[in-house]
Design a protein around this motif. Structure first.
Motif, PDB file in Angstrom:
ATOM      1  N   LEU A  68      65.187  83.339  -7.135  1.00 49.69           N
ATOM      2  CA  LEU A  68      65.840  83.499  -5.750  1.00 49.69           C
ATOM      3  C   LEU A  68      65.610  85.131  -6.063  1.00 49.69           C
ATOM      4  O   LEU A  68      64.965  85.493  -4.869  1.00 49.69           O
ATOM      5  CB  LEU A  68      66.481  83.297  -5.132  1.00 49.69           C
ATOM      6  N   ILE A  69      66.119  85.759  -7.099  1.00 56.21           N
ATOM      7  CA  ILE A  69      65.867  87.343  -7.126  1.00 56.21           C
ATOM      8  C   ILE A  69      64.307  87.431  -7.301  1.00 56.21           C
ATOM      9  O   ILE A  69      64.262  88.459  -6.546  1.00 56.21           O
ATOM     10  CB  ILE A  69      66.532  87.471  -8.400  1.00 56.21           C
ATOM     11  N   GLU A  70      63.113  86.557  -7.814  1.00 53.82           N
ATOM     12  CA  GLU A  70      61.776  87.197  -7.537  1.00 53.82           C
ATOM     13  C   GLU A  70      61.326  86.768  -5.909  1.00 53.82           C
ATOM     14  O   GLU A  70      60.583  87.560  -5.535  1.00 53.82           O
ATOM     15  CB  GLU A  70      61.365  86.484  -9.012  1.00 53.82           C
ATOM     16  N   LYS A  71      62.244  85.913  -5.185  1.00 52.97           N
ATOM     17  CA  LYS A  71      61.559  85.607  -4.308  1.00 52.97           C
ATOM     18  C   LYS A  71      62.282  86.928  -3.081  1.00 52.97           C
ATOM     19  O   LYS A  71      61.134  87.442  -2.208  1.00 52.97           O
ATOM     20  CB  LYS A  71      62.218  84.130  -3.567  1.00 52.97           C
ATOM     21  N   ASN A  72      62.989  87.035  -3.843  1.00 48.18           N
ATOM     22  CA  ASN A  72      63.991  88.295  -2.923  1.00 48.18           C
ATOM     23  C   ASN A  72      63.077  88.963  -2.795  1.00 48.18           C
ATOM     24  O   ASN A  72      62.757  90.678  -1.931  1.00 48.18           O
ATOM     25  CB  ASN A  72      65.064  88.311  -3.211  1.00 48.18           C
ATOM     26  N   LYS A  73      62.364  89.806  -4.041  1.00 49.02           N
ATOM     27  CA  LYS A  73      62.121  91.478  -4.664  1.00 49.02           C
ATOM     28  C   LYS A  73      60.610  91.345  -3.393  1.00 49.02           C
ATOM     29  O   LYS A  73      60.304  91.934  -3.194  1.00 49.02           O
ATOM     30  CB  LYS A  73      61.759  90.883  -5.706  1.00 49.02           C
ATOM     31  N   GLN A  74      59.723  89.455  -3.485  1.00 52.60           N
ATOM     32  CA  GLN A  74      58.358  89.868  -2.594  1.00 52.60           C
ATOM     33  C   GLN A  74      59.044  89.537  -1.378  1.00 52.60           C
ATOM     34  O   GLN A  74      57.929  90.751  -0.335  1.00 52.60           O
ATOM     35  CB  GLN A  74      58.523  88.087  -3.222  1.00 52.60           C
ATOM     36  N   LEU A  75      59.798  89.265  -1.056  1.00 50.85           N
ATOM     37  CA  LEU A  75      59.887  89.464   0.797  1.00 50.85           C
ATOM     38  C   LEU A  75      59.851  91.127   1.050  1.00 50.85           C
ATOM     39  O   LEU A  75      59.678  91.320   1.952  1.00 50.85           O
ATOM     40  CB  LEU A  75      60.701  88.763   1.033  1.00 50.85           C
ATOM     41  N   GLU A  76      61.677  91.687  -0.496  1.00 48.32           N
ATOM     42  CA  GLU A  76      61.229  92.590  -0.219  1.00 48.32           C
ATOM     43  C   GLU A  76      60.113  93.642   0.121  1.00 48.32           C
ATOM     44  O   GLU A  76      59.815  94.950   0.857  1.00 48.32           O
ATOM     45  CB  GLU A  76      62.120  93.542  -0.557  1.00 48.32           C
ATOM     46  N   ASP A  77      59.264  93.594  -0.631  1.00 50.89           N
ATOM     47  CA  ASP A  77      57.675  94.580  -1.056  1.00 50.89           C
ATOM     48  C   ASP A  77      57.087  93.961   0.589  1.00 50.89           C
ATOM     49  O   ASP A  77      56.223  94.949   1.565  1.00 50.89           O
ATOM     50  CB  ASP A  77      56.825  93.369  -1.940  1.00 50.89           C
TER      51      ASP A  77
END
Length: 92
Positions: A68-77
């Motif tokens: 979820l942290i990685e997916k959140n980072k991708q979405l923030e990017d």
């Protein structure tokens, strides 16, 4: 998560229903002998009880949180790219 009381103890407990966890992640379930247990539902085994290995559940939670942290980072990017694009349109 559910709250429950053991049949021989009135203390409120919080946890998971092992039979439900078994359907999703059988490797986090242990079967231990308990001569007092009778079959009450489909899947029960006379004289045995299912127990949840909460350490296994915790490890699965850690993996899920990392994803979820990685997916959140991708979405923030992606959001940053869209915001930057919108800002360039406002300049024009």
């Amino acid at each position: 998560p559910v709250s429950y009381r053991w049949k021989n103890d009135n203390k409120l407990q919080l946890g998971l229903i092992a039979q439900e966890v078994k359907e999703i992640c059988s490797e986090s379930i242990n079967i231990v002998e308990n001569e007092n247990l009778k079959v009450e539902e489909d899947g029960d085994i006379e004289g045995f009880q299912y127990t949840v290995d909460y350490n296994c559940i915790n490890m699965m939670n850690i993996v899920a949180i990392k994803k979820l942290i990685e997916k959140n980072k991708q979405l923030e990017d992606r959001l940053k790219i869209v915001e930057d694009f919108i800002n360039t349109l406002e300049i024009i």
